[in-house]
Design a protein around this motif. Structure first.
Motif, short mmCIF file in Angstrom:
data_model
loop_
_atom_site.label_atom_id
_atom_site.label_comp_id
_atom_site.label_asym_id
_atom_site.label_seq_id
_atom_site.Cartn_x
_atom_site.Cartn_y
_atom_site.Cartn_z
N ASP A 76 -66.07 31.04 15.78
CA ASP A 76 -64.69 31.31 15.40
C ASP A 76 -64.55 32.58 14.59
O ASP A 76 -63.47 33.01 14.27
N ARG A 77 -65.67 33.21 14.25
CA ARG A 77 -65.66 34.49 13.55
C ARG A 77 -66.76 35.35 14.14
O ARG A 77 -67.83 34.87 14.46
N ASN A 92 -61.78 37.20 12.63
CA ASN A 92 -61.65 35.85 13.16
C ASN A 92 -61.40 35.93 14.65
O ASN A 92 -60.78 36.86 15.14
N ASN A 93 -61.91 34.94 15.37
CA ASN A 93 -61.70 34.88 16.81
C ASN A 93 -60.31 34.34 17.08
O ASN A 93 -60.06 33.15 16.97
N ILE A 96 -59.77 31.83 20.67
CA ILE A 96 -60.28 30.48 20.93
C ILE A 96 -59.29 29.76 21.84
O ILE A 96 -58.11 29.83 21.61
#
Length: 148
Positions: A76-77, A92-93, A96
């Motif tokens: 997620d990062r 940050n992703n 997702i």
């Protein structure tokens, strides 16, 4: 022993993204095979490509996985290092269940390799050692079993 993965490829291989891993293993008039990764164009059908490992010591398979709500990306990062300035950039992703934009190496961030440790690059993974000892006499004489 020496680490062979990325040997003599330079700093951009270590600090750069998958697009820096573009060393050509060999080419024909119609195709170019990359040493470390596979591409969607190489896939005849399905999401697996069999061939040789980056150092030609093993048979290998390259898998491409589709990331979606049933199979989300685990990271997620993400952090990437600029190959020129060596500055680290983390984010940050926001994609997702897909993979982080920084790791996109295929046609879509919904598709990539299996390992977040390899930045979701579709890498060639060895599964059979071609450099090992030849089959023993006992193994050569063993009856072959075929599933029906």
């Amino acid at each position: 022993g020496k680490l062979r993965w990325g040997r003599s490829e330079g700093c951009s291989f270590v600090y750069g993204g998958v697009d820096q891993w573009d060393t050509v293993a060999f080419k024909t008039s119609a195709n170019v095979w990359k040493r470390y990764t596979c591409t969607e164009e190489e896939m005849d059908s399905g999401d697996e490509l069999y061939g040789c490992s980056y150092d030609n010591r093993m048979s290998s398979v390259c898998n491409i996985k589709t990331y979606n709500s049933n199979n989300p990306a685990k990271r997620d990062r993400s952090c990437v290092r600029d190959p020129v300035t060596l500055a680290m950039k983390c984010a940050n992703n926001t994609n997702i269940p897909a993979i982080p934009t920084e790791f996109k190496s295929l046609s879509s961030t919904a598709r990539g390799g299996y390992s977040s440790a390899m930045d979701y690059a579709p890498v060639r993974v060895g599964y059979w050692n071609c450099m090992g000892e030849p089959l023993s006499l006992r193994a050569r004489e063993a009856p072959q079993v075929h599933e029906s």
